[in-house]
Write an enzyme that holds these catalytic residues in place. Structure first.
Site, PDB file in Angstrom:
ATOM      1  N   THR A  73       0.838  -1.201   0.000  1.00 59.37           N
ATOM      2  CA  THR A  73       0.000   0.000   0.000  1.00 59.37           C
ATOM      3  C   THR A  73       0.871   1.248   0.000  1.00 59.37           C
ATOM      4  O   THR A  73       0.619   2.203  -0.750  1.00 59.37           O
ATOM      5  CB  THR A  73      -0.938   0.005   1.226  1.00 59.37           C
ATOM      6  OG1 THR A  73      -1.837  -1.103   1.127  1.00 59.37           O
ATOM      7  CG2 THR A  73      -1.746   1.287   1.305  1.00 59.37           C
ATOM      8  N   ASN A 151      -6.786  -9.554  -7.341  1.00 61.37           N
ATOM      9  CA  ASN A 151      -6.695 -10.263  -6.068  1.00 61.37           C
ATOM     10  C   ASN A 151      -7.884 -11.174  -5.793  1.00 61.37           C
ATOM     11  O   ASN A 151      -7.769 -12.143  -5.039  1.00 61.37           O
ATOM     12  CB  ASN A 151      -6.533  -9.271  -4.911  1.00 61.37           C
ATOM     13  CG  ASN A 151      -7.577  -8.175  -4.927  1.00 61.37           C
ATOM     14  OD1 ASN A 151      -7.650  -7.404  -5.874  1.00 61.37           O
ATOM     15  ND2 ASN A 151      -8.376  -8.084  -3.880  1.00 61.37           N
ATOM     16  N   GLN A 179      -0.253  -9.632  -6.411  1.00 62.08           N
ATOM     17  CA  GLN A 179      -0.757 -10.991  -6.609  1.00 62.08           C
ATOM     18  C   GLN A 179      -0.060 -11.720  -7.759  1.00 62.08           C
ATOM     19  O   GLN A 179      -0.417 -12.861  -8.066  1.00 62.08           O
ATOM     20  CB  GLN A 179      -2.268 -10.958  -6.847  1.00 62.08           C
ATOM     21  CG  GLN A 179      -3.071 -10.401  -5.696  1.00 62.08           C
ATOM     22  CD  GLN A 179      -3.020 -11.270  -4.447  1.00 62.08           C
ATOM     23  OE1 GLN A 179      -2.624 -12.431  -4.506  1.00 62.08           O
ATOM     24  NE2 GLN A 179      -3.437 -10.716  -3.317  1.00 62.08           N
ATOM     25  N   HIS A 201       4.444 -10.292   2.560  1.00 65.05           N
ATOM     26  CA  HIS A 201       3.596 -11.287   3.219  1.00 65.05           C
ATOM     27  C   HIS A 201       2.696 -12.052   2.265  1.00 65.05           C
ATOM     28  O   HIS A 201       2.013 -12.987   2.674  1.00 65.05           O
ATOM     29  CB  HIS A 201       2.770 -10.637   4.338  1.00 65.05           C
ATOM     30  CG  HIS A 201       1.581  -9.868   3.887  1.00 65.05           C
ATOM     31  ND1 HIS A 201       0.298 -10.367   3.985  1.00 65.05           N
ATOM     32  CD2 HIS A 201       1.461  -8.635   3.351  1.00 65.05           C
ATOM     33  CE1 HIS A 201      -0.558  -9.467   3.537  1.00 65.05           C
ATOM     34  NE2 HIS A 201       0.128  -8.408   3.147  1.00 65.05           N
ATOM     35  N   CYS A 325     -19.154  -6.287   4.505  1.00 64.50           N
ATOM     36  CA  CYS A 325     -20.213  -5.589   5.233  1.00 64.50           C
ATOM     37  C   CYS A 325     -19.936  -4.095   5.232  1.00 64.50           C
ATOM     38  O   CYS A 325     -18.907  -3.645   5.725  1.00 64.50           O
ATOM     39  CB  CYS A 325     -20.294  -6.099   6.672  1.00 64.50           C
ATOM     40  SG  CYS A 325     -20.959  -7.765   6.805  1.00 64.50           S
TER      41      CYS A 325
END
Length: 400
Positions: A73, A151, A179, A201, A325
């Site tokens: 990011t 992704n 990815q 990661h 959500c």
């Protein structure tokens, strides 16, 4: 109960060799690599080795083209703002509707600041139209920023071709390759890519370490200032343990590329075929012929993805949903909306993402339990009755 972990596009377990390599840098070789004394210099030598290993993974010609960051990011944000700073008179950016929020949310903010953002659409298999992209390129374009692999679906975009077209127009090109790195062979020197972001990661390094490739000769402005680290391109004391681990993980990822395209792909294909052979009204999303070998995104119609995940969790199976959500309501992901996945299917998308650690017996277990879960949930669904879907006019509203 042993966890069956099939959420490797979210994060991965740290490679054992990478973990062992990083541990001494917490308590034994803890010197500051920027210090001029030998205690710090020894750490600096290990960072240099890690930088070369990371550069080799993507085919970078010069290790100095690698800037270590805290995450992808940060890398992506740095690339975007750098391009705008070196092109202050250009006010347009080209991206896609299916980018990671790390790109989309920066672009949304830039739109509020007066930049014009062009969003390339995708078709129902998540593919881009290169001709539409070509028409958007202009002398007002400051940057193109497009992911290499999606992704959610694993769909691969024609990044080398798109970077070449940008170069012909004199436009900087950045790709979010989070990815893609470690999953497909990359040789960035054979492309016209100017900047590339990726993360540790996602390829079995620890969290908290990322990298930004900046091609030698490309004009660049740092996002973080306040120190001379990373040749003055990214201020802040280097995260030595994570960088060392990143280097080892990168080396291992390169060695296992054939595993990804061979055994992992075979397991992915077995998972898909096994599920689709038993579950009606289900289909794979994305481009089946052009995607990363580890990613399988299946849409199960007339059920909720979150409910599927909850029941999978009871079997010790970890996967992820394309839904999120928001504001108290369950909304399909922006990727599913962009692909115009039917409303009744977009709510039930599940992403299974494998790694080189995935075992065949784990795939067999998922194939065994998924039909039970879907049958159970459809019995509870208002859209399913007597073993078939209920025909309602409200099934497939148009997505905004």
């Amino acid at each position: 109960m042993r966890t069956i972990y099939l959420d490797n596009n979210a994060t991965t377990k740290v490679d054992t060799m990478a973990l062992e390599a990083m541990l001494p840098f917490f308590s034994e070789q803890f010197g500051n690599p920027s210090s001029i004394h030998s205690f710090g210099d020894k750490v600096g030598a290990q960072i240099k080795l890690a930088r070369k290993r990371v550069a080799d993974l993507i085919g970078a010609l010069h290790e100095s083209e690698i800037i270590f960051t805290s995450c992808a990011t940060e890398s992506t944000t740095t690339a975007i703002y750098s391009a705008l700073k070196v092109n202050p008179n250009k006010k347009e950016i080209i991206t896609t509707t299916v980018e990671h929020p790390a790109t989309l949310e920066v672009c949304e903010q830039l739109a509020l600041e007066g930049y014009k953002i062009h969003y390339l659409a995708v078709d129902k298999q998540g593919r881009l139209d290169v001709e539409s992209y070509r028409k958007l390129l202009s002398d007002q374009t400051a940057l193109v920023t497009i992911m290499w692999a999606n992704n959610e679906t694993g769909t691969l975009f024609p990044i080398p071709e798109m970077a070449k077209l940008a170069r012909e127009k004199g436009v900087l090109f950045h790709t979010d390759a989070v990815q893609a790195v470690g999953k497909i062979p990359l040789d960035i020197q054979d492309t016209e890519i100017d900047m590339l972001s990726f993360s540790g990661h996602k390829l079995h390094a620890p969290k908290g370490i990322g990298a930004l490739y900046v091609r030698r000769g490309v004009r660049y402005r740092p996002l973080l200032r306040g120190g001379h680290q990373e040749r003055g391109r990214r201020a802040g004391t280097e995260n030595s343990p994570a960088i060392v681990a990143f280097g080892v993980a990168a080396e291992q990822a390169e060695l296992h590329l054939t595993t990804m395209s061979g055994r992992v792909k075979t397991l992915r294909d077995k998972l898909e075929k096994g599920i689709l052979a038993q579950v009606e009204h289900a289909f794979v999303t994305g481009d089946p012929q052009n995607r990363t070998a580890n990613t399988c995104n299946i849409a199960f119609e007339y059920v909720e993805g979150e409910a599927i995940l909850m029941l999978l969790n009871q079997f010790g199976i970890a996967a992820s949903s394309g839904s999120a959500c928001t504001s108290g309501s369950l909304e399909p992901s922006h990727v599913m909306k962009a692909m115009q996945i039917p409303y009744t299917a977009a709510h039930g998308t599940i992403r299974f993402s494998l790694s080189r650690y995935t075992k065949e017996k784990e795939i067999d277990k998922v194939i065994e339990v998924i039909p039970q879960i879907i049958d159970k949930l459809r019995l509870l669904s208002p859209y399913w009755q007597d073993g078939k879907p209920v025909e309602l006019d409200c099934f497939e509203p148009a997505f905004a």
